[in-house]
Scaffold this active site. Structure first.
Site, PDB file in Angstrom:
ATOM      1  N   GLY A  62      16.766 -11.371   3.507  1.00 54.56           N
ATOM      2  CA  GLY A  62      15.833 -12.102   2.692  1.00 54.56           C
ATOM      3  C   GLY A  62      14.621 -12.740   3.175  1.00 54.56           C
ATOM      4  O   GLY A  62      13.835 -13.528   2.664  1.00 54.56           O
ATOM      5  N   GLU A  91      17.755   2.171  -2.581  1.00 58.86           N
ATOM      6  CA  GLU A  91      16.881   1.135  -3.461  1.00 58.86           C
ATOM      7  C   GLU A  91      16.539   1.609  -4.627  1.00 58.86           C
ATOM      8  O   GLU A  91      16.780   0.517  -5.875  1.00 58.86           O
ATOM      9  CB  GLU A  91      15.746   0.824  -2.632  1.00 58.86           C
ATOM     10  CG  GLU A  91      15.876   0.332  -1.058  1.00 58.86           C
ATOM     11  CD  GLU A  91      16.317  -1.052  -1.098  1.00 58.86           C
ATOM     12  OE1 GLU A  91      16.293  -1.793  -2.114  1.00 58.86           O
ATOM     13  OE2 GLU A  91      16.622  -1.375   0.062  1.00 58.86           O
ATOM     14  N   ASP A 130       9.370   0.402   4.892  1.00 58.19           N
ATOM     15  CA  ASP A 130      10.704  -0.039   5.579  1.00 58.19           C
ATOM     16  C   ASP A 130      11.708   0.856   6.233  1.00 58.19           C
ATOM     17  O   ASP A 130      12.120   0.606   7.472  1.00 58.19           O
ATOM     18  CB  ASP A 130      11.401  -0.932   4.673  1.00 58.19           C
ATOM     19  CG  ASP A 130      10.746  -1.887   3.935  1.00 58.19           C
ATOM     20  OD1 ASP A 130       9.436  -2.096   4.495  1.00 58.19           O
ATOM     21  OD2 ASP A 130      11.034  -2.538   2.916  1.00 58.19           O
ATOM     22  N   SER A 139      17.904  -4.857   4.348  1.00 58.25           N
ATOM     23  CA  SER A 139      18.621  -3.573   3.388  1.00 58.25           C
ATOM     24  C   SER A 139      18.284  -2.442   3.989  1.00 58.25           C
ATOM     25  O   SER A 139      18.845  -1.630   3.815  1.00 58.25           O
ATOM     26  CB  SER A 139      18.142  -3.798   2.041  1.00 58.25           C
ATOM     27  OG  SER A 139      16.783  -4.084   1.950  1.00 58.25           O
ATOM     28  N   THR A 146       0.882  -1.148  -0.050  1.00 57.63           N
ATOM     29  CA  THR A 146      -0.152  -0.022   0.177  1.00 57.63           C
ATOM     30  C   THR A 146       0.849   1.309   0.000  1.00 57.63           C
ATOM     31  O   THR A 146       0.589   2.398  -0.505  1.00 57.63           O
ATOM     32  CB  THR A 146      -0.908   0.070   1.031  1.00 57.63           C
ATOM     33  OG1 THR A 146      -0.094  -0.126   2.444  1.00 57.63           O
ATOM     34  CG2 THR A 146      -1.949  -0.777   1.153  1.00 57.63           C
ATOM     35  N   ASP A 147       2.025   1.181   0.205  1.00 58.67           N
ATOM     36  CA  ASP A 147       2.993   2.459   0.441  1.00 58.67           C
ATOM     37  C   ASP A 147       3.237   2.921  -0.561  1.00 58.67           C
ATOM     38  O   ASP A 147       2.941   4.250  -0.869  1.00 58.67           O
ATOM     39  CB  ASP A 147       4.083   2.226   1.478  1.00 58.67           C
ATOM     40  CG  ASP A 147       5.164   1.103   0.847  1.00 58.67           C
ATOM     41  OD1 ASP A 147       4.733   0.465  -0.174  1.00 58.67           O
ATOM     42  OD2 ASP A 147       6.204   0.892   1.356  1.00 58.67           O
TER      43      ASP A 147
HETATM   44  C1  GLA Z   1       9.080  -4.177   0.472  1.00 55.35           C
HETATM   45  C2  GLA Z   1       9.080  -2.965   0.444  1.00 55.35           C
HETATM   46  C3  GLA Z   1       8.050  -1.825   0.968  1.00 55.35           C
HETATM   47  C4  GLA Z   1       6.805  -2.422   0.928  1.00 55.35           C
HETATM   48  C5  GLA Z   1       6.549  -3.791   1.179  1.00 55.35           C
HETATM   49  C6  GLA Z   1       5.175  -4.203   0.722  1.00 55.35           C
HETATM   50  O1  GLA Z   1       9.065  -4.319   1.919  1.00 55.35           O
HETATM   51  O2  GLA Z   1      10.509  -2.306   0.558  1.00 55.35           O
HETATM   52  O3  GLA Z   1       8.447  -0.532   0.657  1.00 55.35           O
HETATM   53  O4  GLA Z   1       6.125  -2.153  -0.311  1.00 55.35           O
HETATM   54  O5  GLA Z   1       7.607  -4.652   0.301  1.00 55.35           O
HETATM   55  O6  GLA Z   1       4.103  -3.607   1.582  1.00 55.35           O
END
Ligand code: GLA
Length: 380
Positions: free
Chosen positions: A117, A155, A167, A123, A32-33
């Protein structure tokens, strides 16, 4: 010989600092971000640790303790190092420089206890550690949101994953005992105390790592953008899926691919699910929170297609063990499920998940009990 005393003396005389940034969980609100929706992450007590000391040159000398590998590289765009892990450090430095920050070369050793992972954002923890540290060491005055954006831009520009902000945000802003509800469009956020009495939160790691995870992730994002472009022709005010609803999506059903439609349907529903889960959390209604988590899993598996056989299997076991809520967590394509488990059912669940999974896939899953910790910080 007092090893610690020698270390301390060295630090006192010659400088060098120790920094930490955590990995994260996310209770609900996945993919959703980057669609401008909401997320509900929290930092964990596992992360990345780095000792850093300016070296007076324009070179960075880095050592990855857990891999026993070193790299040496400059700070100009053409100095991109070869090792994957070094790209994160290089990217953070480049993004700071692009923003006008003056940083010099440094020596550094880093190590982590957040599994790689596994969907726990190792990361982002690495990026946040260096962004936070360099800002502190060189007195750059960069605010916390910008530190998170520096990690995200790393990223995008140096790793090739078009991720959202969740994240890095969670890693920098984490607070012990709290989840953080972030509106990824306005960037307004609120700490939500999280202490589900009578429940435990546990991650079960499928130990699956998908090679193509980053390209598949970027493809999901493209699907969302394609649907937004179609809706925008009729509704110019829509610039993210957050602004759209199912009625708008259905207007363009014949104009977008069936796959893109499914992706958008998942996202629109997931944004609402998070809001519903937050309401339930306020009332201490964990049954509803758990129900929403199961719905998220179904959506991620069937519509967004970011689950896999191993994660679906873990989700099914959770249901049969009376686990309140369970779902694949993070980007997907492997990694962990997050589980909200009544205390009385915890041991039986862990036992069954471990034995059944091992029987079926020939390898044991890993189990990580969750503790919500603080965000980026200097330790010494
Ligand atoms: C990864 C991405 C985040 C987000 C999630 C899914 O962790 O780095 O930005 O999109 O997937 O919610």
């Amino acid at each position: 010989m007092d090893v610690n005393a020698i270390k301390e003396k060295f630090q006192e005389l010659y400088g060098g600092y120790l920094y930490f940034s955590p990995g994260r969980i996310n209770l609900i609100g996945e993919h959703t971000d980057y669609n401008g929706g909401f997320v509900l992450p929290g930092a964990i007590d596992k992360g990345m640790l780095a000792q850093i000391k300016p070296n007076g040159t324009d070179k960075i000398r880095a050592f990855a303790f857990d891999l026993n590998e070193k790299a040496e590289f400059g700070m100009n765009e053409e100095d991109l190092p070869e090792q994957g892990w070094a790209k994160y450090i290089f990217g953070v430095v480049r993004e700071i420089i692009k923003r006008g920050g003056k940083v010099g070369g440094f020596d550094t050793v880093f190590s982590g206890d957040v599994p790689l992972g596994a969907g726990l954002s190792s990361s982002a923890a690495l990026e946040s550690t260096y962004a936070f540290a360099l800002n502190d060491i060189y007195n750059l005055g960069i605010d916390k949101f910008e530190l998170a954006k520096i990690g995200q831009a790393t990223e995008h520009n140096y790793v090739g994953v078009k991720c959202g902000i969740m994240d890095q945000f969670a890693s920098v802003f984490g607070k012990e005992g709290s989840l953080i509800r972030l509106d990824c469009r306005s960037l307004e956020y609120e700490y939500v105390p999280f202490d589900p009495k009578g429940y435990k939160v546990v991650l079960i790691d499928s130990v699956v790592k998908h090679e193509l995870a980053s390209s598949a992730y970027n493809k999901r994002r493209e699907s969302c953008e394609a649907v937004v472009a179609a809706i925008k022709k009729r509704h110019p005010e829509v610039s993210l899926l957050r602004d759209a609803d199912m009625a708008m999506l259905n207007e363009v059903k014949t104009e977008v691919s069936a796959e893109d439609y499914m992706r958008a349907e998942y996202v629109i529903e997931e944004i609402q699910r998070l809001l519903d889960a937050c309401e339930a959390l306020k009332k201490g209604d964990y049954e509803t929170v758990g129900q929403k988590m199961y719905e998220t899993h179904a959506g991620m598996s069937k519509l967004y297609e970011v689950s896999c056989e191993e994660l679906d299997f873990l989700n099914d076991i959770a249901k049969t063990c009376g686990v309140t809520g369970s779902r694949v967590m993070g980007g997907g394509f492997g990694g962990c499920t997050i589980n909200l488990v009544p205390e009385a059912k915890y041991d039986a669940f862990i036992e069954k998940a471990t034995s059944e999974f091992t029987k079926k896939f020939g390898k044991a899953p890993k189990v990580y009990p969750v503790r919500i910790g603080d965000g980026s910080r200097r330790l010494a």
